[in-house]
Write an enzyme that holds these catalytic residues in place. Structure first.
Site, short mmCIF file in Angstrom:
data_model
loop_
_atom_site.label_atom_id
_atom_site.label_comp_id
_atom_site.label_asym_id
_atom_site.label_seq_id
_atom_site.Cartn_x
_atom_site.Cartn_y
_atom_site.Cartn_z
N CYS A 132 42.37 43.33 36.83
CA CYS A 132 40.98 43.76 36.83
C CYS A 132 40.10 42.52 36.77
CB CYS A 132 40.73 44.64 35.61
SG CYS A 132 39.01 45.12 35.41
N CYS A 167 37.39 43.08 43.32
CA CYS A 167 37.65 44.20 42.41
C CYS A 167 38.95 44.80 42.92
CB CYS A 167 36.53 45.23 42.46
SG CYS A 167 36.92 46.77 41.61
N1 DGL Z 1 39.31 47.28 38.96
C1 DGL Z 1 38.28 46.63 38.26
C2 DGL Z 1 38.04 45.21 38.79
O1 DGL Z 1 38.92 44.61 39.39
C3 DGL Z 1 36.94 47.24 37.98
C4 DGL Z 1 36.49 48.60 38.10
C5 DGL Z 1 35.60 49.02 36.94
O2 DGL Z 1 36.17 49.50 35.97
O3 DGL Z 1 34.35 48.87 37.01
O4 DGL Z 1 37.01 44.65 38.58
#
Ligand code: DGL
Length: 277
Positions: free
Chosen positions: A89, A203
């Site tokens: 993330c 993301c």
């Molecule tokens: N998958 C997450 C990232 O790589 C973010 C999504 C979220 O929870 O806002 O930033």
């Protein structure tokens, strides 16, 4: 009676326990990282943890996010004793990695915007970084640009909606081309005779939508997914762990404690997960 050779082999096999890799995200975006890691170390024992009770991380104030990630990961580290934790993330990694590394002894691999390879790869020297609003506004991201984007024009595009769209699509609720196109439009800059030619997927949810991005983009670009590079990093850290003979099926857990809907359960099967209904 077994021969000395087969006895030695059996002993060696029983000693080669699979390495445990904990892959963590606010939701299901980290599956795009998990699938690359599982491809290079299929013998590992994987635990995927989705903090869906805290989703979306992009909307959480920074101190609350640091505390949340620390607590959720602290409990998961105690429960699963991983050999390695992958924070799949960007929103969490660009903020909380330093704190996590200071608190826990297990090694962490983070996921941060791939600005350096994007600038190296770009021919027009005009790139976009597409992430959550939190990720693109972080000092960590700005520092990557200062350090690695010399000679390259970078536009930062923060989307408040795309991670939710990716979750919706996986759960069987398709999003329109118009809605997707509106979120990525600002990535496409045509100025001074140079067009954006590379978009960093900053993301982990976004690779889930990349075919939709391709279909709605005003012109073709290279969509840079950092997951293969993260998988190579994990493989390097685990290189001293011999391949285990019998990897258990990967496990998935949700902090909400809710069972996935039938549509989501089907989507998860495509990643190799068979969560309890
Ligand atoms: N998958 C997450 C990232 O790589 C973010 C999504 C979220 O929870 O806002 O930033």
């Amino acid at each position: 009676m077994s021969s000395p050779d087969s006895t030695a082999e059996a002993a060696a096999m029983s000693e080669t326990a699979p390495a445990t890799v904990l892959v963590f995200d606010s939701g299901l975006g980290g599956l795009t990282v998990f699938r690359e890691i599982a491809a290079v170390r299929p013998d590992a024992r994987f635990v995927y943890l989705a903090d869906d009770a805290g989703f979306p991380y992009g909307n959480l104030p920074e101190p609350a996010l640091i505390a949340r990630v620390r607590d959720v990961l602290g409990a998961a580290i105690s429960a699963h004793a991983p050999d390695l934790v992958v924070v799949a993330c960007n929103t969490a990694s660009t903020l909380a990695l330093t704190d996590l590394r200071a608190r826990f002894t297990v090694p962490f691999v983070g996921t941060v915007p791939a600005i350096k390879p994007a600038c190296a790869r770009s021919v027009s020297k005009r790139i976009a970084v597409l992430g959550t609003q939190a990720t693109v506004s972080r000092e960590y991201t700005r520092a990557l640009i200062r350090e690695f984007a010399t000679g390259c024009d970078v536009v930062l595009v923060g989307s408040p909606r795309l991670a939710g769209y990716a979750e919706a699509e996986l759960a069987g609720h398709p999003v329109s081309d118009a809605d997707i196109g509106a979120e990525i439009a600002a990535c496409f800059v045509d100025a001074d005779g140079r067009r954006t030619d590379t978009v960093v997927l900053a993301c982990t949810h976004y690779p889930l939508l990349v075919e939709r991005f391709r279909a709605t983009a005003p012109w073709p670009v290279d969509w840079l997914d950092p997951a293969p590079a993260i998988a190579r990093r994990v493989a390097a850290l685990l290189q001293d762990r011999a391949a285990a003979a019998n990897a258990p099926p990967p496990q998935i857990a949700f902090t909400s404690g809710q069972a996935p809907s039938p549509a989501l359960a089907k989507a998860l099967q495509a990643f190799g997960f068979y969560p309890a209904a």
